[in-house]
Design an enzyme around this catalytic site. Structure first.
Site, mmCIF file in Angstrom:
data_model
loop_
_atom_site.group_PDB
_atom_site.id
_atom_site.type_symbol
_atom_site.label_atom_id
_atom_site.label_comp_id
_atom_site.label_asym_id
_atom_site.label_seq_id
_atom_site.Cartn_x
_atom_site.Cartn_y
_atom_site.Cartn_z
ATOM 1 N N GLY A 73 -23.675 -2.900 31.741
ATOM 2 C CA GLY A 73 -22.506 -3.628 32.204
ATOM 3 C C GLY A 73 -22.490 -3.793 33.710
ATOM 4 O O GLY A 73 -23.397 -3.337 34.413
ATOM 5 N N GLY A 121 -24.546 0.249 27.641
ATOM 6 C CA GLY A 121 -23.749 -0.489 26.676
ATOM 7 C C GLY A 121 -24.582 -1.301 25.712
ATOM 8 O O GLY A 121 -24.145 -1.598 24.594
ATOM 9 N N GLU A 144 -27.292 7.066 32.928
ATOM 10 C CA GLU A 144 -25.994 7.268 33.577
ATOM 11 C C GLU A 144 -25.962 8.369 34.624
ATOM 12 O O GLU A 144 -25.224 8.272 35.621
ATOM 13 C CB GLU A 144 -24.922 7.536 32.510
ATOM 14 C CG GLU A 144 -24.489 6.312 31.718
ATOM 15 C CD GLU A 144 -25.470 5.931 30.619
ATOM 16 O OE1 GLU A 144 -25.251 4.896 29.986
ATOM 17 O OE2 GLU A 144 -26.446 6.679 30.392
ATOM 18 N N ASP A 152 -22.443 7.264 27.257
ATOM 19 C CA ASP A 152 -21.252 6.980 26.453
ATOM 20 C C ASP A 152 -21.631 6.019 25.347
ATOM 21 O O ASP A 152 -22.759 6.028 24.875
ATOM 22 C CB ASP A 152 -20.110 6.470 27.342
ATOM 23 C CG ASP A 152 -20.354 5.082 27.919
ATOM 24 O OD1 ASP A 152 -21.525 4.675 28.055
ATOM 25 O OD2 ASP A 152 -19.364 4.385 28.249
#
Length: 357
Positions: A73, A121, A144, A152
């Site tokens: 993202g 994502g 991340e 996530d």
């Protein structure tokens, strides 16, 4: 990692019907199809409609352009939201995690072409599907910790269930995974040569997903991680990040290089990522997403997420000043705070419009 919301554009994601196949095309090639709020909302709406459409037997998700399915993202948008003290990122994560849950329980074959880059994502909208196809061009990962964040979009659950400690290695180092590595980690099911994807997509228009994919599946290439499983499984068995690093250094070679990589990441993110993987075992995907949401909101409030984005993407000096600066300075209480309940801010995976997941 997922992205913050942006104003939706009508052509960010395209939908079409080809025979009995519903095709979703992520259409931001210049941004490697990074997800926006508009794309997430449109995908959720269309998938919900196709679930009850007898004319759609299979769903296929692909990325436009040559660079990949989805590179995560717009983390610059997240950076701006953090600086503004806004809540757009948290709102986006709620909608994105609902989409991840929808994909995981989708009642029809959900085929993802995981060609090229598949990061953050992008993993969430592909690896939860029922038919996950990688190629010789696949470069997948959840990087991340490099920017002071934690995997996530259900990534903690996926990596926690990888064989041995291979998922822990991938989470802490943020390593890019080949198609063979993705198959090893159970993030994908089939390898199809990239040159055969168009023919496979055409076959999906009239054939069952199972029959079509089997015809185009090629022999899986060797996985670099598979060759390193002995030291990975041994060194990452510890539940303490310092213990993992000590074991890696003692093993030398590629293991010592992994220790260097981990120590360059955000210390709090490394420890919270490790704890996330340990805690998520035994949870459902929805429970894992709720845990990730708690962690994510705490990352938004802490200094390292903002600093990591600044160093890697905004100023690009590649010299983040982490707080705390070392693993030894992060204590158990610091980590525990990331998992504390959110009260009335807990993640709800119920759709606002329909009340359904």
């Amino acid at each position: 990692m997922s992205g913050a919301p942006q104003d939706p554009a009508p052509d960010e994601v395209l939908f079409e019907r080809r025979g009995h196949l519903g095709v979703i095309t992520l259409n931001r090639p210049k941004a490697v199809n990074a997800l926006t709020a508009g794309m997430v909302a449109a995908m959720s709406e269309r998938l919900t409609a196709w679930a009850d459409d007898d004319g759609v037997a299979t769903v296929l998700v692909v990325g436009s352009g040559e660079r990949g399915l989805c590179a995560g993202g717009d983390i610059v948008a997240i950076y701006r939201d953090i600086l503004a003290g806004g809540d757009q990122t948290a709102a986006f994560w709620q909608e994105e995690y609902r989409l991840n849950s929808l994909i995981s329980g989708y009642p029809k074959p959900y085929v993802a072409f995981m060609d090229g880059l598949v990061l953050g994502g992008g993993v969430g909208i592909s690896a939860h599907g029922s038919v996950r196809v990688v190629t010789e061009r696949t470069r997948m990962g959840m990087p991340e910790t490099t920017i002071g964040f934690v995997p996530d979009v259900g990534g903690t659950l996926l990596l926690a269930h990888a064989p041995g400690e291979s998922g822990t290695h991938a989470a802490l180092t943020g390593a890019h995974l080949s198609g063979g590595d993705a198959l090893l980690l159970r993030l994908a099911d089939h390898l199809v040569p990239s040159g055969s994807l168009a023919a496979l997509a055409a076959a999906l228009e009239n054939e069952t997903a199972e029959a079509a994919v089997v015809r185009f599946t090629a022999e899986a290439p060797a996985s670099a991680l598979e060759a390193q499983r002995e030291w990975i499984d041994s060194c990452y068995a510890s539940d303490e990040a310092e213990g993992i690093v000590r074991g890696l250094r003692a093993s030398g070679g590629a293991a010592a290089a992994a220790a260097d990589t981990i120590e360059a990441k955000s210390p709090i993110a490394v420890k919270v990522a490790l704890e996330s993987l340990r805690r998520v075992k035994g949870l459902t995907l929805d429970e894992a997403l709720a845990q990730e949401f708690r962690v994510g909101l705490r990352c938004l409030a802490g200094p390292d997420f903002r600093e990591g984005i600044r160093a890697q993407v905004v100023d690009k000096d590649r010299n983040p000043q982490w707080k705390p600066a070392t693993l030894s300075e992060v204590n158990a209480a610091d980590v525990e705070r990331y998992f504390a309940p959110l009260g009335d801010r807990e993640l709800s995976l119920q759709s606002k419009e329909t009340g359904n997941v």
